[in-house]
Structures are given as C-alpha cells and as structure tokens.
Design a protein around this motif. Structure first.
Motif, short mmCIF file in Angstrom:
data_model
loop_
_atom_site.label_atom_id
_atom_site.label_comp_id
_atom_site.label_asym_id
_atom_site.label_seq_id
_atom_site.Cartn_x
_atom_site.Cartn_y
_atom_site.Cartn_z
N LYS A 122 9.72 -4.09 3.72
CA LYS A 122 8.98 -2.92 4.42
C LYS A 122 9.22 -1.72 4.50
O LYS A 122 8.67 -0.77 4.37
N ARG A 125 8.65 0.00 0.89
CA ARG A 125 7.16 -0.08 0.38
C ARG A 125 6.56 1.23 0.14
O ARG A 125 5.82 1.68 -0.81
N THR A 126 6.66 2.06 1.07
CA THR A 126 5.97 3.24 1.12
C THR A 126 6.68 4.19 -0.18
O THR A 126 5.74 4.79 -0.81
N LYS A 127 7.86 4.38 -0.31
CA LYS A 127 8.44 5.03 -1.32
C LYS A 127 8.07 4.20 -2.71
O LYS A 127 8.14 5.06 -3.64
N PHE A 195 -2.13 8.71 0.44
CA PHE A 195 -1.05 9.59 0.90
C PHE A 195 -1.49 11.10 0.94
O PHE A 195 -2.32 11.47 -0.14
N ARG A 199 2.78 14.89 1.64
CA ARG A 199 3.77 13.93 1.65
C ARG A 199 4.09 13.56 0.31
O ARG A 199 5.40 13.49 0.00
#
Length: 322
Positions: A122, A125-127, A195, A199
């Motif tokens: 987790k 995951r965003t990156k 996104f 960001r």
C-alpha cells in the motif's frame, strides 16, 4: 460492529477475480476474431495463404521485433520503478505482461494501472500509478511528435480537405487550457487518472532528469521498432511504397488512433478503420491493410497477453511491508 471476512473466503474471491480477468481476456480475444465485421477470420487465413509470404525466416524476424518491442517496454518500467524501489527484470516482465492482460477489457487500459499497483504494498501503490502514468505519457509524447510531423506532411502532400478554422479554434482552446494547467496549479481541480495536476507535476519534478531522458529514449526505440514492423509487413505483402512515404502514413495513423479513447481489445478495429482511410491515398488494398493491422495486434498484444495470463493466475498479494 466490525466483521472480518474469513481467510478462505478472501482467497476464494481473490482466485475468482484472477480467473475473471483471464477468462475475460480470452473471451475478448476470441470475440475479436469471431465478431470482427471488418475482417472475418477465415478471410484473413485465406488471404495469408494466397500471398504465401510467411516463411520461418520472416515469421521469426517479426517475432524478434515484437520481443524487442516488449523488452524495451519492460526495461522502461523497471527503470521507472527503480526510482522508488529496486525490482528485477523478471519482476518488471511479470508486472508489464500481467498489466497488459488486465488492461484488455478496460477503457484506455485502466486495468494496467490497477494490476501493476497490486504487485506492491500500500505504501507504494500511489507512486506506482503515477510512474505508470509517466511512462504512458512519455510514449504518448513520442507518438504525438512524430505523428504531428507525419500528419502535417500527409495533409499537405495529398491535399486533404480540412476545416482549418475549426482546427485553429481547437488548437487555441488547447493552448489556453495548457497555459491554465501550467500557471494555475494551485487552483485547479482537474484530474488525470484520479490525480490532480498539481500532484502529478510535483511528482514529475521530483524525478531525476536522467530518468525522464531514459524513459523518452526507450519510448522512442519502441516507436521505431513497431513502426518499422508495420512497414516490413507492407513489403511482405508486396506493397511497393518507399520507406519515407510509408512512414508519413504510419506515423499519422498512430497519432490519430492514440487520441481516440477506446478499450484496448478494440484498438485493432479503430486502427483498421483509420489505416484503411489513410492508406487509401497511397492506393494500398483494404484487405492488405486490415491483415497487417490484425497481425500487428496478434504479435504485440494477443501473444504477450497470453503469457501475461500465466502471471495473472500465479499472482499473489504482496506482504503488508516490503
């Protein structure tokens, strides 16, 4: 009241999801041939037999080009992920082909983002989603640069009747929107893949300049490979057209197709329609173009997705901490 789902139930649903992805991918591959109104499968096979141009040597060369195409895509993904976490080439291969399989049945290859992110904990995951977006943006940049040049030459050479007023108006709106996106970072609410622009831009700025150059270079190499592969297929089918003339049409085709939202599995249909229209100006047979588009799809999407289905079926969720 908090209720924990039993472990065996979680495992059951996890296996069900993996099977659904693979079955869905296989079904769409089958339906592509069974329900393709532009080119029936039996017509495609009959046409290949009539031309009798496919030998072991030519097929091997085409496969080698596809292998190199995906080699550089996998290498690009490995280099991008290395900015946050080191992974092996084998891991990058598994993630890239698994993501391809998952993306076949989703609009604009959104499944690729989720599938690749699922390979990481987790905290990453965003990156990972943003890195995937960056890689796709790099490929789109190369496609747009070559495509715009090719399309301008194509329009001027064949005197295409275009509404330049509408084009200028669209270009003006695009420029204004881009300026607003760049200078209005702190106030914008628009999003790409979920996104905000702020960001995304902040994330891009933090990545080393050499990484951006490497990503663009690998994207360029991929572009040169699959565009040459298309030209090579033209020569195999006996199309007498010089390289530069063919590349003007090929780059225009990839550019026009790239700006049309679609489900990956139907890319071949859209490419076929655009290619038939464009290659009509250089007097290439419609059946020849549709066959080449189908072969390109087989080599660069279907076959890799079959390997990807193996990785999807053997996928295991990562540990909470990596």
């Amino acid at each position: 009241m908090h209720y924990d789902v039993p472990y065996k139930t979680k495992q059951f649903f996890f296996v069900l999801i993996k099977l659904s992805i693979v079955v869905g991918a296989f079904y769409f591959i089958y339906s592509k041939f069974a329900e393709n109104e532009n080119l029936q499968f039996n017509e495609f096979i009959a046409f290949l037999k009539e031309n009798d141009t496919f030998s072991v040597k030519t097929i091997s060369f085409l496969l080698i080009l596809s292998i190199f195409n995906w080699f550089f895509e996998i290498l690009k993904w490995q280099k991008l992920v290395t900015t946050i976490k080191k992974i092996s080439f084998r891991n990058a291969l598994e993630q890239s082909l698994g993501g391809l399989t998952a993306s076949l049945i989703t609009p604009n290859r959104l499944g690729d983002y989720g599938a690749k992110a699922a390979y990481f904990g987790k905290q990453f995951r965003t990156k990972i989603v943003l890195l995937n977006l960056l890689g796709n943006m790099a490929q789109m940049t190369i496609t747009t640069i070559f495509g715009l040049v090719g399309f301008i030459i194509f329009v001027n050479r064949y005197q295409i009747d275009l509404n330049y007023y509408k084009i200028a108006r669209f270009a003006s709106l695009l420029i204004l929107f881009s300026l607003f996106a760049v200078f209005g970072v702190k106030h914008r609410r628009f999003k790409i893949k979920g996104f905000s622009f702020e960001r995304i831009i902040d994330f891009i700025r933090k990545i080393a300049f050499t990484t951006h150059i490497t990503t663009l270079t690998l994207s360029l190499i991929r572009y040169l490979i699959f565009s040459f592969q298309f030209y090579y297929l033209l020569t195999m089918f006996g199309v007498d057209v010089e390289y530069f003339k063919a590349m003007v049409v090929i780059t225009s085709m990839y550019f026009l197709v790239s700006i049309v939202p679609s489900i990956s599995i139907f890319d071949v249909v859209i490419k076929g329609s655009v290619a038939v229209f464009l290659f009509g100006y250089v007097e290439v047979n419609e059946l020849t173009i549709l066959s080449i588009i189908t072969i390109m799809w087989l080599l660069n999407f279907m076959i890799p997705s079959l390997f990807g289905s193996y990785f999807v079926l053997n996928f295991k969720l990562p540990q909470t901490k990596e």
